[in-house]
Design a protein around this motif. Sequence first.
Motif, mmCIF file in Angstrom:
data_model
loop_
_atom_site.group_PDB
_atom_site.id
_atom_site.type_symbol
_atom_site.label_atom_id
_atom_site.label_comp_id
_atom_site.label_asym_id
_atom_site.label_seq_id
_atom_site.Cartn_x
_atom_site.Cartn_y
_atom_site.Cartn_z
ATOM 1 N N ILE A 88 1.698 -43.327 -23.218
ATOM 2 C CA ILE A 88 2.339 -42.774 -24.411
ATOM 3 C C ILE A 88 3.834 -43.055 -24.336
ATOM 4 C CG2 ILE A 88 2.886 -40.650 -25.661
ATOM 5 C CD1 ILE A 88 0.190 -39.558 -24.572
ATOM 6 N N THR A 89 4.371 -43.586 -25.409
ATOM 7 C CA THR A 89 5.804 -43.843 -25.503
ATOM 8 C C THR A 89 6.376 -42.965 -26.608
ATOM 9 O OG1 THR A 89 5.430 -46.141 -24.834
ATOM 10 C CG2 THR A 89 7.574 -45.610 -25.809
ATOM 11 N N LEU A 90 7.422 -42.229 -26.290
ATOM 12 C CA LEU A 90 8.087 -41.340 -27.242
ATOM 13 C C LEU A 90 9.526 -41.782 -27.442
ATOM 14 C CD1 LEU A 90 6.954 -37.921 -25.744
ATOM 15 C CD2 LEU A 90 6.083 -38.976 -27.839
ATOM 16 N N GLN A 91 10.024 -41.601 -28.659
ATOM 17 C CA GLN A 91 11.441 -41.844 -28.936
ATOM 18 C C GLN A 91 12.207 -40.557 -28.684
ATOM 19 O OE1 GLN A 91 13.038 -44.799 -29.825
ATOM 20 N NE2 GLN A 91 14.795 -43.538 -29.292
ATOM 21 N N MET A 92 13.120 -40.596 -27.732
ATOM 22 C CA MET A 92 13.946 -39.451 -27.382
ATOM 23 C C MET A 92 15.411 -39.903 -27.442
ATOM 24 S SD MET A 92 11.451 -37.302 -26.789
ATOM 25 C CE MET A 92 12.168 -35.882 -26.008
ATOM 26 N N GLN A 93 16.312 -39.113 -26.906
ATOM 27 C CA GLN A 93 17.726 -39.506 -26.845
ATOM 28 C C GLN A 93 17.901 -40.581 -25.778
ATOM 29 O OE1 GLN A 93 20.373 -38.493 -28.759
ATOM 30 N NE2 GLN A 93 18.819 -37.472 -29.982
ATOM 31 N N GLU A 94 18.763 -41.544 -26.052
ATOM 32 C CA GLU A 94 18.977 -42.628 -25.104
ATOM 33 C C GLU A 94 19.673 -42.133 -23.834
ATOM 34 O OE1 GLU A 94 22.333 -42.299 -27.878
ATOM 35 O OE2 GLU A 94 20.251 -42.763 -28.307
ATOM 36 N N ASP A 95 19.308 -42.789 -22.717
ATOM 37 C CA ASP A 95 19.932 -42.549 -21.415
ATOM 38 C C ASP A 95 20.040 -41.052 -21.084
ATOM 39 O OD1 ASP A 95 20.966 -43.486 -19.018
ATOM 40 O OD2 ASP A 95 23.044 -43.423 -19.745
ATOM 41 N N SER A 96 18.917 -40.345 -21.210
ATOM 42 C CA SER A 96 18.876 -38.903 -20.954
ATOM 43 C C SER A 96 17.725 -38.569 -20.017
ATOM 44 C CB SER A 96 18.690 -38.132 -22.259
ATOM 45 O OG SER A 96 19.771 -38.360 -23.130
ATOM 46 N N GLU A 97 17.841 -37.425 -19.339
ATOM 47 C CA GLU A 97 16.794 -36.980 -18.424
ATOM 48 C C GLU A 97 15.954 -35.885 -19.081
ATOM 49 O OE1 GLU A 97 16.931 -36.507 -13.838
ATOM 50 O OE2 GLU A 97 17.491 -34.564 -14.705
ATOM 51 N N TYR A 98 14.642 -35.977 -18.885
ATOM 52 C CA TYR A 98 13.708 -35.015 -19.463
ATOM 53 C C TYR A 98 12.746 -34.514 -18.404
ATOM 54 C CZ TYR A 98 15.364 -36.436 -24.015
ATOM 55 O OH TYR A 98 16.175 -36.678 -25.100
ATOM 56 N N SER A 99 12.323 -33.283 -18.573
ATOM 57 C CA SER A 99 11.294 -32.678 -17.760
ATOM 58 C C SER A 99 9.980 -32.826 -18.524
ATOM 59 C CB SER A 99 11.619 -31.199 -17.589
ATOM 60 O OG SER A 99 11.172 -30.732 -16.371
ATOM 61 N N SER A 131 -2.304 -31.040 -23.073
ATOM 62 C CA SER A 131 -1.044 -30.626 -23.690
ATOM 63 C C SER A 131 0.118 -31.310 -22.994
ATOM 64 C CB SER A 131 -0.886 -29.103 -23.659
ATOM 65 O OG SER A 131 -0.737 -28.658 -22.333
ATOM 66 N N ILE A 132 1.078 -31.747 -23.797
ATOM 67 C CA ILE A 132 2.281 -32.427 -23.304
ATOM 68 C C ILE A 132 3.498 -31.697 -23.863
ATOM 69 C CG2 ILE A 132 3.598 -34.595 -23.291
ATOM 70 C CD1 ILE A 132 0.887 -34.974 -21.990
ATOM 71 N N ARG A 133 4.468 -31.475 -23.008
ATOM 72 C CA ARG A 133 5.760 -30.942 -23.440
ATOM 73 C C ARG A 133 6.843 -31.721 -22.713
ATOM 74 N NH1 ARG A 133 8.280 -26.548 -26.070
ATOM 75 N NH2 ARG A 133 10.322 -26.095 -25.213
ATOM 76 N N VAL A 134 7.766 -32.268 -23.468
ATOM 77 C CA VAL A 134 8.900 -33.012 -22.922
ATOM 78 C C VAL A 134 10.148 -32.267 -23.384
ATOM 79 C CG1 VAL A 134 10.128 -35.202 -22.927
ATOM 80 C CG2 VAL A 134 7.626 -35.188 -23.066
ATOM 81 N N GLU A 135 10.970 -31.843 -22.413
ATOM 82 C CA GLU A 135 12.168 -31.084 -22.779
ATOM 83 C C GLU A 135 13.386 -31.606 -22.025
ATOM 84 O OE1 GLU A 135 11.207 -27.249 -19.934
ATOM 85 O OE2 GLU A 135 10.523 -27.204 -21.990
ATOM 86 N N SER A 136 14.514 -31.548 -22.698
ATOM 87 C CA SER A 136 15.752 -32.044 -22.078
ATOM 88 C C SER A 136 16.195 -31.108 -20.970
ATOM 89 C CB SER A 136 16.852 -32.195 -23.128
ATOM 90 O OG SER A 136 17.118 -30.955 -23.735
ATOM 91 N N LYS A 137 16.867 -31.692 -20.006
ATOM 92 C CA LYS A 137 17.368 -30.920 -18.844
ATOM 93 C C LYS A 137 18.857 -31.006 -18.770
ATOM 94 C CE LYS A 137 14.003 -28.872 -17.619
ATOM 95 N NZ LYS A 137 13.992 -27.468 -17.648
#
Length: 137
Positions: A88-99, A131-137
């Motif tokens: 799965i590929t998601l569009q998130m903020q560039e050059d950022s770390e996610y949990s 279930s998937i959850r991707v959150e910024s750290k």
Amino acid sequence: MSVVKDLLQVESDGTISFGNYELDAKQKLSDFEYQGDIYKVKTYADITKLERNETFVYESVPGTAVNHFKVGDGFVEFTVEGIQDAQITLQMQEDSEYSVLVNGEDAGKMQTNLSGKLVISVELEASKPVSIRVESK
């Protein structure tokens, strides 16, 4: 949970669901309006892809069904179902770390690339949503 027969729909809780991995031939739905944005979905056994305002949002290989997809301030969450493991590929903020949480368990921290793409591999079995959850750290 199951495939989304209408390809893309709004749920009673205000989230969206999309994708049908049971299709042998690619189908698409364009010009779907949701919260002021225009969505487009392409889906079948080999791939599921979602765009918002002609911009990439989600892609899975092979195809999946995504239910209760929600994007909030600093997070994305949804359940996904398919007949085999998916990337799965998601569009998130560039050059950022996610949990990343998979079924509520910590799957680790992941870094997006310069284009903001985050890639997650998920083990899937037929009729067992994950279930998937991707959150910024």
